[in-house]
Design a protein around this motif. Structure first.
Motif, mmCIF file in Angstrom:
data_model
loop_
_atom_site.group_PDB
_atom_site.id
_atom_site.type_symbol
_atom_site.label_atom_id
_atom_site.label_comp_id
_atom_site.label_asym_id
_atom_site.label_seq_id
_atom_site.Cartn_x
_atom_site.Cartn_y
_atom_site.Cartn_z
ATOM 1 N N UNK A 65 20.137 -34.008 -62.426
ATOM 2 C CA UNK A 65 19.190 -35.123 -63.553
ATOM 3 C C UNK A 65 18.545 -33.927 -63.791
ATOM 4 N N UNK A 66 17.581 -33.406 -64.325
ATOM 5 C CA UNK A 66 17.143 -32.732 -65.133
ATOM 6 C C UNK A 66 16.826 -31.229 -64.253
ATOM 7 N N UNK A 67 16.318 -30.702 -62.529
ATOM 8 C CA UNK A 67 16.744 -29.862 -62.153
ATOM 9 C C UNK A 67 17.571 -28.840 -61.839
ATOM 10 N N UNK A 68 17.616 -27.606 -61.260
ATOM 11 C CA UNK A 68 18.983 -26.878 -61.377
ATOM 12 C C UNK A 68 18.185 -25.783 -60.725
ATOM 13 N N UNK A 69 18.735 -25.711 -59.302
ATOM 14 C CA UNK A 69 18.325 -24.946 -58.520
ATOM 15 C C UNK A 69 19.226 -24.126 -57.595
ATOM 16 N N UNK A 70 19.321 -23.338 -56.433
ATOM 17 C CA UNK A 70 20.471 -22.359 -55.863
ATOM 18 C C UNK A 70 20.223 -23.095 -54.443
ATOM 19 N N UNK A 71 21.367 -23.026 -53.905
ATOM 20 C CA UNK A 71 21.542 -24.014 -51.881
ATOM 21 C C UNK A 71 21.847 -23.429 -51.393
ATOM 22 N N UNK A 72 22.455 -23.792 -50.183
ATOM 23 C CA UNK A 72 23.132 -23.335 -49.178
ATOM 24 C C UNK A 72 23.889 -24.534 -48.940
ATOM 25 N N UNK A 73 25.049 -23.891 -48.923
ATOM 26 C CA UNK A 73 25.756 -24.763 -48.601
ATOM 27 C C UNK A 73 26.328 -24.779 -46.877
ATOM 28 N N UNK A 74 26.117 -26.009 -45.968
ATOM 29 C CA UNK A 74 26.176 -25.910 -44.385
ATOM 30 C C UNK A 74 26.931 -27.280 -44.224
ATOM 31 N N UNK A 75 27.107 -26.672 -42.831
ATOM 32 C CA UNK A 75 27.922 -27.974 -41.786
ATOM 33 C C UNK A 75 27.596 -28.196 -40.607
ATOM 34 N N UNK A 76 26.981 -28.793 -39.618
ATOM 35 C CA UNK A 76 26.862 -29.624 -38.527
ATOM 36 C C UNK A 76 27.891 -30.222 -37.522
ATOM 37 N N UNK A 77 28.432 -30.137 -36.239
ATOM 38 C CA UNK A 77 29.349 -31.161 -35.343
ATOM 39 C C UNK A 77 28.895 -31.126 -34.597
ATOM 40 N N UNK A 78 28.764 -32.326 -33.489
ATOM 41 C CA UNK A 78 27.700 -33.177 -32.847
ATOM 42 C C UNK A 78 28.818 -34.020 -32.227
ATOM 43 N N UNK A 79 28.969 -34.238 -30.889
ATOM 44 C CA UNK A 79 28.992 -35.552 -29.940
ATOM 45 C C UNK A 79 28.147 -36.452 -29.665
ATOM 46 N N UNK A 80 29.072 -37.744 -30.716
ATOM 47 C CA UNK A 80 27.543 -38.830 -29.908
ATOM 48 C C UNK A 80 28.370 -40.216 -29.572
ATOM 49 N N UNK A 81 27.873 -40.491 -28.380
ATOM 50 C CA UNK A 81 28.599 -41.152 -26.863
ATOM 51 C C UNK A 81 29.834 -41.698 -28.143
ATOM 52 N N UNK A 93 17.528 -22.534 -51.709
ATOM 53 C CA UNK A 93 17.811 -21.793 -51.321
ATOM 54 C C UNK A 93 15.953 -20.705 -50.271
ATOM 55 N N UNK A 94 15.290 -21.747 -51.517
ATOM 56 C CA UNK A 94 14.109 -20.464 -51.602
ATOM 57 C C UNK A 94 12.777 -21.469 -50.935
ATOM 58 N N UNK A 95 12.718 -22.839 -50.685
ATOM 59 C CA UNK A 95 12.453 -23.236 -49.607
ATOM 60 C C UNK A 95 12.734 -23.381 -48.741
ATOM 61 N N UNK A 96 14.126 -23.852 -48.077
ATOM 62 C CA UNK A 96 14.923 -23.713 -47.250
ATOM 63 C C UNK A 96 14.691 -25.552 -46.748
ATOM 64 N N UNK A 97 14.435 -25.636 -48.132
ATOM 65 C CA UNK A 97 14.143 -27.770 -47.496
ATOM 66 C C UNK A 97 15.490 -28.565 -48.065
ATOM 67 N N UNK A 98 15.976 -29.089 -47.319
ATOM 68 C CA UNK A 98 16.418 -29.818 -47.612
ATOM 69 C C UNK A 98 17.559 -31.272 -48.092
ATOM 70 N N UNK A 99 18.100 -30.463 -49.201
ATOM 71 C CA UNK A 99 18.498 -31.904 -50.178
ATOM 72 C C UNK A 99 19.420 -32.395 -49.875
ATOM 73 N N UNK A 100 19.933 -33.058 -49.262
ATOM 74 C CA UNK A 100 21.259 -33.879 -49.653
ATOM 75 C C UNK A 100 22.189 -33.426 -47.734
ATOM 76 N N UNK A 101 22.133 -34.694 -47.306
ATOM 77 C CA UNK A 101 22.957 -34.817 -45.649
ATOM 78 C C UNK A 101 23.463 -35.659 -45.961
ATOM 79 N N UNK A 102 25.196 -35.136 -45.557
ATOM 80 C CA UNK A 102 26.322 -36.603 -45.617
ATOM 81 C C UNK A 102 26.784 -36.214 -44.338
ATOM 82 N N UNK A 103 27.942 -37.091 -44.284
ATOM 83 C CA UNK A 103 28.590 -37.663 -42.871
ATOM 84 C C UNK A 103 29.654 -37.696 -43.026
ATOM 85 N N UNK A 104 31.027 -36.481 -43.204
ATOM 86 C CA UNK A 104 31.910 -36.607 -43.187
ATOM 87 C C UNK A 104 32.922 -37.350 -43.006
#
Length: 104
Positions: A65-81, A93-104
């Motif tokens: 929307x109207x907010x712009x910031x800088x982010x780090x992009x990363x990923x996690x892999x795990x086995x479940x069931x 990048x400044x606070x470490x707060x997760x902005x978005x998580x999506x399953x690939x």
């Protein structure tokens, strides 16, 4: 010069030093591998063991929307069931707060 004036000057100096330190710390980016990835991994470990993780060391611009910031992009892999699950995340990048998580 009286003691009261000296005390007021000393207190003002301490307050100014504190404010400058706070402003500097808020404008400094977190280190991706030590700060951001460790925090995201600990959140995912609450739901089960992690097989792998990664994070890009360079920031990317992110606009929502109207907010712009800088982010780090990363990923996690795990086995479940006996199923492989992969997630990608964006973390501020400044606070470490997760902005978005999506399953690939």
């Amino acid at each position: 010069m009286r003691n009261r004036d000296l005390l007021i000057g000393f207190a003002t100096g301490i307050a100014a030093a504190y404010l400058v330190t706070e402003i500097y710390n808020r404008s400094e980016k977190l280190y991706p591998a030590d700060d951001v990835l460790k925090e995201v991994k600990s959140a995912f470990k609450d739901e089960g063991p992690i097989d792998g993780s990664w994070i890009f060391m360079k920031t990317e611009p992110y606009k929502q929307h109207a907010v712009t910031t800088e982010v780090y992009k990363g990923g996690i892999t795990r086995h479940k069931e006996d199923e492989l699950q992969q997630f990608e995340f964006l973390a501020d990048a400044y606070t470490g707060a997760v902005i978005e998580v999506k399953q690939v």
